[in-house]
Design a protein around this motif. Structure first.
Motif, PDB file in Angstrom:
ATOM      1  N   VAL A   1       1.938  17.623  -1.151  1.00 52.44           N
ATOM      2  CA  VAL A   1       2.277  18.207  -2.455  1.00 52.44           C
ATOM      3  C   VAL A   1       2.276  19.731  -2.417  1.00 52.44           C
ATOM      4  O   VAL A   1       3.237  20.377  -2.858  1.00 52.44           O
ATOM      5  CB  VAL A   1       1.310  17.694  -3.545  1.00 52.44           C
ATOM      6  N   LEU A   2       1.228  20.329  -1.889  1.00 50.52           N
ATOM      7  CA  LEU A   2       1.049  21.774  -1.993  1.00 50.52           C
ATOM      8  C   LEU A   2       2.097  22.593  -1.235  1.00 50.52           C
ATOM      9  O   LEU A   2       2.576  23.595  -1.774  1.00 50.52           O
ATOM     10  CB  LEU A   2      -0.360  22.152  -1.526  1.00 50.52           C
ATOM     11  N   PRO A   3       2.487  22.252  -0.003  1.00 46.70           N
ATOM     12  CA  PRO A   3       3.457  23.117   0.704  1.00 46.70           C
ATOM     13  C   PRO A   3       4.789  23.270  -0.014  1.00 46.70           C
ATOM     14  O   PRO A   3       5.425  24.323   0.078  1.00 46.70           O
ATOM     15  CB  PRO A   3       3.629  22.412   2.063  1.00 46.70           C
TER      16      PRO A   3
ATOM     17  N   LEU B   1      13.073  15.471 -12.807  1.00 46.24           N
ATOM     18  CA  LEU B   1      13.768  14.452 -12.021  1.00 46.24           C
ATOM     19  C   LEU B   1      14.018  14.938 -10.605  1.00 46.24           C
ATOM     20  O   LEU B   1      13.858  14.175  -9.640  1.00 46.24           O
ATOM     21  CB  LEU B   1      15.088  14.086 -12.696  1.00 46.24           C
ATOM     22  N   PHE B   2      14.410  16.203 -10.451  1.00 46.94           N
ATOM     23  CA  PHE B   2      14.606  16.756  -9.109  1.00 46.94           C
ATOM     24  C   PHE B   2      13.324  16.670  -8.291  1.00 46.94           C
ATOM     25  O   PHE B   2      13.344  16.255  -7.120  1.00 46.94           O
ATOM     26  CB  PHE B   2      15.059  18.217  -9.202  1.00 46.94           C
ATOM     27  N   TYR B   3      12.211  17.044  -8.888  1.00 42.12           N
ATOM     28  CA  TYR B   3      10.937  16.972  -8.179  1.00 42.12           C
ATOM     29  C   TYR B   3      10.561  15.525  -7.855  1.00 42.12           C
ATOM     30  O   TYR B   3      10.089  15.225  -6.749  1.00 42.12           O
ATOM     31  CB  TYR B   3       9.837  17.621  -9.001  1.00 42.12           C
ATOM     32  N   ALA B   4      10.747  14.629  -8.819  1.00 41.52           N
ATOM     33  CA  ALA B   4      10.362  13.238  -8.610  1.00 41.52           C
ATOM     34  C   ALA B   4      11.164  12.605  -7.477  1.00 41.52           C
ATOM     35  O   ALA B   4      10.613  11.914  -6.608  1.00 41.52           O
ATOM     36  CB  ALA B   4      10.542  12.447  -9.903  1.00 41.52           C
ATOM     37  N   VAL B   5      12.472  12.831  -7.474  1.00 41.31           N
ATOM     38  CA  VAL B   5      13.300  12.282  -6.400  1.00 41.31           C
ATOM     39  C   VAL B   5      12.910  12.888  -5.061  1.00 41.31           C
ATOM     40  O   VAL B   5      12.872  12.201  -4.032  1.00 41.31           O
ATOM     41  CB  VAL B   5      14.795  12.525  -6.703  1.00 41.31           C
ATOM     42  N   GLY B   6      12.609  14.184  -5.053  1.00 45.85           N
ATOM     43  CA  GLY B   6      12.201  14.828  -3.807  1.00 45.85           C
ATOM     44  C   GLY B   6      10.906  14.262  -3.266  1.00 45.85           C
ATOM     45  O   GLY B   6      10.801  13.975  -2.060  1.00 45.85           O
TER      46      GLY B   6
ATOM     47  N   ARG C   1       0.826  -1.208   0.000  1.00 47.35           N
ATOM     48  CA  ARG C   1       0.000   0.000   0.000  1.00 47.35           C
ATOM     49  C   ARG C   1       0.858   1.255   0.000  1.00 47.35           C
ATOM     50  O   ARG C   1       0.558   2.241  -0.690  1.00 47.35           O
ATOM     51  CB  ARG C   1      -0.918  -0.011   1.227  1.00 47.35           C
ATOM     52  N   SER C   2       1.948   1.249   0.765  1.00 50.66           N
ATOM     53  CA  SER C   2       2.816   2.434   0.817  1.00 50.66           C
ATOM     54  C   SER C   2       3.522   2.671  -0.514  1.00 50.66           C
ATOM     55  O   SER C   2       3.764   3.827  -0.889  1.00 50.66           O
ATOM     56  CB  SER C   2       3.848   2.276   1.942  1.00 50.66           C
ATOM     57  N   VAL C   3       3.865   1.606  -1.237  1.00 47.21           N
ATOM     58  CA  VAL C   3       4.472   1.771  -2.561  1.00 47.21           C
ATOM     59  C   VAL C   3       3.483   2.443  -3.513  1.00 47.21           C
ATOM     60  O   VAL C   3       3.854   3.347  -4.284  1.00 47.21           O
ATOM     61  CB  VAL C   3       4.934   0.410  -3.115  1.00 47.21           C
ATOM     62  N   LEU C   4       2.230   2.021  -3.465  1.00 49.24           N
ATOM     63  CA  LEU C   4       1.216   2.649  -4.322  1.00 49.24           C
ATOM     64  C   LEU C   4       1.010   4.113  -3.943  1.00 49.24           C
ATOM     65  O   LEU C   4       0.856   4.980  -4.818  1.00 49.24           O
ATOM     66  CB  LEU C   4      -0.104   1.880  -4.213  1.00 49.24           C
ATOM     67  N   VAL C   5       1.018   4.395  -2.626  1.00 50.04           N
ATOM     68  CA  VAL C   5       0.858   5.780  -2.177  1.00 50.04           C
ATOM     69  C   VAL C   5       2.027   6.636  -2.648  1.00 50.04           C
ATOM     70  O   VAL C   5       1.843   7.740  -3.181  1.00 50.04           O
ATOM     71  CB  VAL C   5       0.722   5.832  -0.645  1.00 50.04           C
ATOM     72  N   SER C   6       3.255   6.152  -2.471  1.00 49.17           N
ATOM     73  CA  SER C   6       4.426   6.916  -2.891  1.00 49.17           C
ATOM     74  C   SER C   6       4.446   7.116  -4.400  1.00 49.17           C
ATOM     75  O   SER C   6       4.813   8.195  -4.892  1.00 49.17           O
ATOM     76  CB  SER C   6       5.706   6.209  -2.438  1.00 49.17           C
ATOM     77  N   THR C   7       4.054   6.088  -5.151  1.00 50.81           N
ATOM     78  CA  THR C   7       4.017   6.215  -6.608  1.00 50.81           C
ATOM     79  C   THR C   7       3.003   7.268  -7.040  1.00 50.81           C
ATOM     80  O   THR C   7       3.285   8.113  -7.911  1.00 50.81           O
ATOM     81  CB  THR C   7       3.678   4.859  -7.243  1.00 50.81           C
ATOM     82  N   GLY C   8       1.820   7.237  -6.439  1.00 53.93           N
ATOM     83  CA  GLY C   8       0.805   8.232  -6.789  1.00 53.93           C
ATOM     84  C   GLY C   8       1.232   9.647  -6.437  1.00 53.93           C
ATOM     85  O   GLY C   8       1.054  10.583  -7.226  1.00 53.93           O
ATOM     86  N   ILE C   9       1.805   9.821  -5.241  1.00 50.96           N
ATOM     87  CA  ILE C   9       2.258  11.151  -4.825  1.00 50.96           C
ATOM     88  C   ILE C   9       3.378  11.639  -5.735  1.00 50.96           C
ATOM     89  O   ILE C   9       3.418  12.823  -6.129  1.00 50.96           O
ATOM     90  CB  ILE C   9       2.723  11.114  -3.362  1.00 50.96           C
ATOM     91  N   THR C  10       4.289  10.744  -6.109  1.00 50.95           N
ATOM     92  CA  THR C  10       5.408  11.135  -6.963  1.00 50.95           C
ATOM     93  C   THR C  10       4.929  11.548  -8.349  1.00 50.95           C
ATOM     94  O   THR C  10       5.363  12.579  -8.888  1.00 50.95           O
ATOM     95  CB  THR C  10       6.409   9.989  -7.070  1.00 50.95           C
TER      96      THR C  10
ATOM     97  N   VAL D   1       1.761  12.483  -9.390  1.00 43.90           N
ATOM     98  CA  VAL D   1       0.911  13.675  -9.354  1.00 43.90           C
ATOM     99  C   VAL D   1       1.717  14.905  -8.944  1.00 43.90           C
ATOM    100  O   VAL D   1       1.601  15.981  -9.551  1.00 43.90           O
ATOM    101  CB  VAL D   1      -0.276  13.455  -8.396  1.00 43.90           C
ATOM    102  N   GLY D   2       2.541  14.758  -7.910  1.00 42.29           N
ATOM    103  CA  GLY D   2       3.326  15.892  -7.449  1.00 42.29           C
ATOM    104  C   GLY D   2       4.330  16.372  -8.476  1.00 42.29           C
ATOM    105  O   GLY D   2       4.522  17.580  -8.651  1.00 42.29           O
TER     106      GLY D   2
END
Length: 316
Positions: free
Chosen positions: A165-167, A221-226, A93-102, A104-105
């Motif tokens: 994402v927003l902050p 890439l910078f954003y994705a890694v962050g 579940r955490s992998v799916l959450v991190s993938t979605g946040i990465t 979309v963000g």
């Protein structure tokens, strides 16, 4: 032999010309050997920890016990730790959450940064100097942890994915880099597009972005890694454990030493050979799952680090 033939033969060929500047001394054998040893040491320092982590994650419990912890020499092979983690539990579940946040963000931050950088790079844009001053001011003064938390709370973003994402949607450094790149694009190209009837959005999508693929890929890439590696915002703003991204789960497994729920302190589940999967193997498997995606993406974007600074230059 004629005089012309002797002159042609006396000219230095391409292979005879020096391959280095005239002011640079040729390398000595000792210098080349020292460089090779230094590169080998750095490479070993980078690869050895990764080797140990991966090898421990695929080692059975008896091999980890015989090694006294981290495994350096291969002694058996099992993927039970990965099967346990990816069997639909908290790590899956955490992998799916991190993938979605990465995903979309990264899309949201890249688009906002592109639009802001293009607007700030146009001399005639509305209030571009005061806005640029505000952006540069963030390099010197940060908002602080408590004001940021109070702002997120007042906006009703606590325990939501939007708080991740927003902050930090726009990084000032990435914005300044993109703005500087956009300012180096020849103004003649922009003027020709405007003569053809293109508006600001048309100039950005048809002229600026095609010339900025390299630098845009680097910023993305910078954003994705962050976003993939971020855990502190999730630690602050998320109260529900089922919403935890992978990095928070990694922190719980590795730093706090929490095993899989329902497992004993020493072992968690059975591997393919009937033995028990050591908790250390599970921890190392979580580390591998958190690190490997970045290692897989980076080689495809690495070429843009050098291309991005010259794309769009005027060719004479």
């Amino acid at each position: 032999m004629t005089v012309a033939q002797s002159r042609v033969r006396s000219r230095p060929t391409r292979s005879d010309r020096p391959s280095r500047p005239v002011w640079e001394e040729p390398p000595t054998r000792l210098g080349r050997a020292a460089k090779g040893v230094l590169v080998g040491v750095v490479l070993l320092a980078v690869l050895f920890p990764l080797w140990v982590v991966v090898l421990t994650s695929v080692s059975p419990s008896p091999a980890i016990t015989r090694a006294g912890g981290l495994v350096v020499v291969p002694d058996g092979f099992t993927t039970a730790a990965y099967a346990e983690l990816l069997s639909g539990g908290v790590v899956t579940r955490s992998v799916l959450v991190s993938t979605g946040i990465t995903v979309v963000g990264t899309l949201f931050s890249t688009i906002i940064t592109l639009l802001a950088a293009y607007g700030l790079s146009r001399p005639g844009s509305f209030a571009h100097r005061p806005l640029l001053f505000v952006v540069l001011l963030t390099f010197l003064f940060g908002p602080g942890l408590i004001p940021t938390y109070l702002l997120v709370q007042s906006l009703g973003l606590l325990d939501t994915y939007a708080a991740l994402v927003l902050p930090g949607a726009v990084a000032a450094f990435n914005l300044v880099v993109l703005r500087s790149f956009f300012m180096n694009i020849p103004q003649d190209l922009v003027d020709s597009a405007r003569i053809d009837g293109a508006n600001d959005l048309g100039v950005l999508t048809r002229i600026v972005l095609p010339l900025s693929k390299g630098v845009t890929a680097v910023i993305a890439l910078f954003y994705a890694v962050g976003y993939w590696n971020a855990f502190f915002n999730a630690f602050l703003y998320l109260n529900s454990t089922e919403k935890w991204p992978l990095q928070l789960v990694l922190r719980a497994y590795v730093l706090q030493g929490q095993p899989i729920p329902g497992a004993s302190p020493a072992d968690s589940t059975l591997d393919g050979s009937g033995g028990l999967v050591a908790t250390l193997a599970v921890k190392m498997a979580v580390v591998v799952i958190a690190v490997v995606p970045v290692l897989l993406v980076y080689p495809f974007v690495q070429k843009h680090f050098t291309k991005g600074v010259i794309v769009g230059a005027i060719k004479g």
